[in-house]
Design an enzyme around this catalytic site. Structure first.
Site, PDB file in Angstrom:
ATOM      1  CG  HIS A 292      -0.397   0.076   2.543  1.00  0.00           C
ATOM      2  ND1 HIS A 292      -0.009   1.261   3.109  1.00  0.00           N
ATOM      3  CD2 HIS A 292      -0.141  -0.877   3.467  1.00  0.00           C
ATOM      4  CE1 HIS A 292       0.454   1.044   4.330  1.00  0.00           C
ATOM      5  NE2 HIS A 292       0.391  -0.249   4.575  1.00  0.00           N
TER       6      HIS A 292
ATOM      7  CG  ASP B 248      -2.831   4.128   2.702  1.00  0.00           C
ATOM      8  OD1 ASP B 248      -2.301   3.050   2.348  1.00  0.00           O
ATOM      9  OD2 ASP B 248      -3.758   4.174   3.531  1.00  0.00           O
TER      10      ASP B 248
ATOM     11  CG  ASP C 268       2.326   0.562   8.087  1.00  0.00           C
ATOM     12  OD1 ASP C 268       2.232  -0.178   7.085  1.00  0.00           O
ATOM     13  OD2 ASP C 268       1.404   0.728   8.883  1.00  0.00           O
TER      14      ASP C 268
ATOM     15  CD  GLU D  26      -3.124  -1.358   5.366  1.00  0.00           C
ATOM     16  OE1 GLU D  26      -3.215  -2.385   6.045  1.00  0.00           O
ATOM     17  OE2 GLU D  26      -2.649  -0.278   5.818  1.00  0.00           O
ATOM     18  CD  GLU D  27      -1.803   2.288   7.575  1.00  0.00           C
ATOM     19  OE1 GLU D  27      -2.512   1.833   8.489  1.00  0.00           O
ATOM     20  OE2 GLU D  27      -0.622   1.966   7.401  1.00  0.00           O
TER      21      GLU D  27
ATOM     22  CD  GLU E  21       1.092  -4.041   5.783  1.00  0.00           C
ATOM     23  OE1 GLU E  21       1.798  -3.395   6.583  1.00  0.00           O
ATOM     24  OE2 GLU E  21       0.020  -3.633   5.322  1.00  0.00           O
TER      25      GLU E  21
ATOM     26  CG  HIS F  13       0.371   3.339  12.453  1.00  0.00           C
ATOM     27  ND1 HIS F  13      -0.914   2.864  12.674  1.00  0.00           N
ATOM     28  CD2 HIS F  13       0.685   2.955  11.197  1.00  0.00           C
ATOM     29  CE1 HIS F  13      -1.326   2.211  11.601  1.00  0.00           C
ATOM     30  NE2 HIS F  13      -0.366   2.258  10.699  1.00  0.00           N
TER      31      HIS F  13
END
Length: 358
Positions: A70, A72, A100, A130-131, A159, A333
């Site tokens: 992903h 984003d 991430d 995705e988030e 990931e 994150h």
């Protein structure tokens, strides 16, 4: 208009795509840059759906592998642009998205450009949203509109996995346990019934809950059941007539989504429980022949994935899938998100070795 050099090192490419901000819902500048870069590669057929980009080889190989990442990130918090740092003499790239999961995406983009004749046909997928909520997920959208693009014998998600191979993933379920009362002036509280007070047994049950550790196909998955948000009340002088306790259940892939919901309802028997969101987990898929070849080629340790990832979307379509990417998942994150150069380089070497082997 940002441009990407797919001949750059994976570390430099990670830096470049991290420095194109792409918080969920704002991926278009990065998606445009990826689309322009891969559209210039003659050995790939390129398809775009919104801010999701798909690039496929067409070599007629006996097997096809899907490799996805992903594009984003979660919101930026003064952690862009990226910068280079050292920890105990080891170089790291610091900044939002480095873990991430733009490190994994950068490796994929570099190899997509380099591997003109891989041992298997490859479908590369770079997707948006995705988030955030599952109904916005670019991979989910693509699965509905173009399921043919998911046809594969094996899938890899980039990931963060500390450069190891994480098989399958836990499922996730969100429910709201709700209590009701009667409003009244707080000066005459005896005239009402306090819905927040009535929620105390819900919190007590969750605090006393002992989660399972479940072996699935040789890997042990840890479960968890936690209150993550609580809301109730309308004013500082009113006895609340409603209280919502939002609860997240992370469950082993041995349970279906329906079984997970039944379990939570059993734990909270006697209370109103509403399921508001959920996604099934994925079994490890490491017994597939291609998965065994992959493990041997990259020389990685196999582990369970405790969080939910989009491997579950492939598993639901009958495609065994694993997580394999640079970065420590515990820093995803995080405001100090950072990835070692060495992990990006190791994942690149591992994937190249497997995809190039004859």
């Amino acid at each position: 208009m940002p441009e990407l050099d797919l001949t750059a090192t994976s570390v430099d490419l990670t830096r470049a795509i991290c420095d194109i901000p792409s918080v969920s819902g704002q991926e278009t500048p990065l998606a445009d840059a990826i689309f322009r870069a891969v559209s210039a590669l003659d050995h790939l057929d390129v398809y775009r759906d919104g801010d999701t980009i798909v690039a496929r080889t067409r070599l007629g190989r006996a097997q096809r592998v899907a490799i996805a990442g992903h594009i984003d990130t979660v919101p930026i918090n003064d952690n862009l642009p990226t910068r280079d740092i050292e920890i105990d003499g080891e170089p790291y790239l610091w900044g939002r998205g480095t873990v991430d999961m733009k490190g994994g995406t950068a490796v994929q983009l570099r190899l997509a450009a380099e591997l003109v004749a891989p041992r298997v046909d490859i479908t590369w997928l770079w997707y948006d949203n995705e988030e955030v909520d599952a109904d916005l997920n670019g991979l989910a959208r693509l699965a509905r509109s173009r399921p043919d693009l998911f046809e594969a014998d094996f899938a890899i998600l980039g990931e963060p996995s500390n450069g190891q191979v994480e098989g399958g993933c836990n499922g996730t379920l969100r429910v709201v346990a709700r209590t009701h009362g009667v409003r009244a002036h707080s000066a005459r509280a005896w005239m009402g019934e306090n819905a927040i007070h009535r929620a105390a047994p819900i919190l007590a049950r969750l605090a006393e809950y002992r989660p399972r550790e479940v072996a699935v196909d040789g890997l042990v998955y840890r479960e968890s059941l936690n209150a993550v948000r609580i809301s109730g009340g309308v004013a500082g002088n009113v006895i609340p007539d409603r209280c919502d306790v939002e609860i997240n259940y992370r469950f082993a892939p041995s349970r279906t989504l329906e079984q997970a919901a039944e379990h939570v309802r059993a734990v909270l028997e006697g209370f109103e429980v509403e399921v508001v969101d959920g996604a099934a987990g994925a079994r490890p898929g490491l017994d597939a022949p291609l998965a065994q070849e992959f493990l041997a080629a990259v020389g990685a340790e196999q582990r369970p994935k405790y969080g939910w990832t989009d491997v579950a979307r492939f598993a639901a379509l009958g495609v065994p899938a694993v997580n394999y990417g640079p970065g420590d998942p515990s820093l995803a994150h995080h405001d100090e998100e950072r990835v070692p150069y060495a992990q990006i380089e190791d994942v690149e070497r591992g994937l190249r070795a497997w995809l190039s082997a004859r």
